[in-house]
Design an enzyme around this catalytic site. Structure first.
Site, PDB file in Angstrom:
ATOM      1  N   GLU A 197       3.511 -21.598  12.080  1.00  0.00           N
ATOM      2  CA  GLU A 197       2.084 -21.906  12.090  1.00  0.00           C
ATOM      3  C   GLU A 197       1.386 -21.396  10.837  1.00  0.00           C
ATOM      4  O   GLU A 197       0.182 -21.570  10.683  1.00  0.00           O
ATOM      5  CB  GLU A 197       1.425 -21.319  13.342  1.00  0.00           C
ATOM      6  CG  GLU A 197       1.844 -22.035  14.615  1.00  0.00           C
ATOM      7  CD  GLU A 197       1.123 -21.533  15.863  1.00  0.00           C
ATOM      8  OE1 GLU A 197       1.210 -22.213  16.893  1.00  0.00           O
ATOM      9  OE2 GLU A 197       0.472 -20.468  15.808  1.00  0.00           O
ATOM     10  N   ASP A 234       5.781 -16.734  23.688  1.00  0.00           N
ATOM     11  CA  ASP A 234       5.375 -15.661  22.776  1.00  0.00           C
ATOM     12  C   ASP A 234       5.571 -14.287  23.412  1.00  0.00           C
ATOM     13  O   ASP A 234       5.962 -13.331  22.740  1.00  0.00           O
ATOM     14  CB  ASP A 234       3.905 -15.837  22.378  1.00  0.00           C
ATOM     15  CG  ASP A 234       3.657 -17.140  21.648  1.00  0.00           C
ATOM     16  OD1 ASP A 234       4.580 -17.625  20.972  1.00  0.00           O
ATOM     17  OD2 ASP A 234       2.543 -17.677  21.767  1.00  0.00           O
TER      18      ASP A 234
END
Length: 298
Positions: free
Chosen positions: A137, A244
């Site tokens: 990202e 995550d």
């Protein structure tokens, strides 16, 4: 305990509760909208910290991201490597259905404003055998991999969101791949979990591949040894930060000297607790909550 440097995203998550995912050409009304701190990087840093790891977060936000930097600092994350840039803070639009499934639209914003000079600066306090974790990202990922390898650091890579160019990254430098089935399939061209792990082992023999399988648990190829751990049974509320949470707990455990089998167990348990709660960062449990949770493996 090894130090962990997370070169990661920081996002504003706009979460919409929907009856079903929006289809092409369709307009639907959401039931609710909530705003959370998010981003794979931010979530993983918080998970590492809540597991007891020594983590520094490196990245960028816009003028609208100050509260998120304060949030990380309050969790015990070193925020001295987070810059404020002119671009707006990254954000996501997340649809969540009644059974907890989600789909995510990402706008990178400040997360893609990193520079090679920034990467050079953040590596200064880290050395051999420290760990750097990266997702996809942010920009400058290939450069950061090479710099980390030059310093003898161990590299963990979570290739999300997956892009075709990832195949050209210096993946031979990676120590741990942490993938889901879609990402693993994109890297290998395989579909079955066993085939994905076998192919990853052939392509990257020096790396450990951890393949998360959702409700089917997790599989791992460590030096040719296949390790499996089932998922824990919970009532699913929101799966947004499950991966995550798993990544952060796994790496924090490894950094603390835990064996892979035990690290997979603790990370799986933490992920299960997170999916029983709504939100991204807000759903990540503390190590005490994970240890005290009475869960049954499915």
């Amino acid at each position: 305990m090894a130090k962990i440097l997370n070169i990661g995203s920081i996002n504003i998550d706009y979460v919409y509760a929907v009856s079903h995912f929006v289809k092409a050409g369709e307009t639907i009304a959401s039931n609710t909208r909530q705003i959370f701190a998010g981003g794979k990087g931010l979530n993983q840093s918080i998970a590492i910290a809540r597991c007891g790891g020594d983590v520094a977060h490196a990245g960028a936000v816009g003028d609208d991201g100050e509260d998120f930097v304060k949030m990380l600092a309050a969790e015990g994350v070193d925020t001295s490597f987070i810059d404020t840039v002119k671009a707006p803070t990254g954000h996501t639009i997340i649809q969540v259905t009644g059974d907890g499934q989600n789909c995510i639209l990402l706008y990178p914003g400040a997360n893609r404003e990193l520079s090679e000079s920034f990467i050079d600066r953040i590596f200064a306090p880290f050395g051999k055998d420290d760990i750097v974790v990266m997702q996809n990202e942010t920009n400058c990922v290939p450069y950061a991999m090479r710099r980390a390898s030059d310093k003898g650091m161990r590299i963990a890579f979570n290739p999300s969101p997956f892009e075709p160019g990832i195949g050209g990254y210096p993946l031979e430098c990676v120590s741990w791949f942490i993938l889901n089935e879609i990402e693993g399939g994109s890297l290998t061209g395989k579909e079955r979990p066993d085939d994905i792990l076998t192919t990853m082992g052939e392509k990257y023999p020096n790396a450990v591949t951890v393949l998360t399988l959702g409700e089917d648990g997790v599989m791992c190829n460590a030096n040719g040894k296949i390790i499996r751990h089932g998922a824990y049974k919970v009532q699913v509320a929101d799966t947004t930060a499950a991966g995550d949470t798993f990544t952060g707990y796994f790496l924090s455990s490894i950094a603390g000297g835990m064996e892979i089998e035990e690290s997979l167990m603790l990370a799986s348990k933490a992920a299960a607790v997170s999916v029983s709660r709504k939100g991204a960062a807000a759903s990540i449990p503390s190590i005490n909550e994970v240890r005290s949770a009475h869960l049954v493996e499915g």
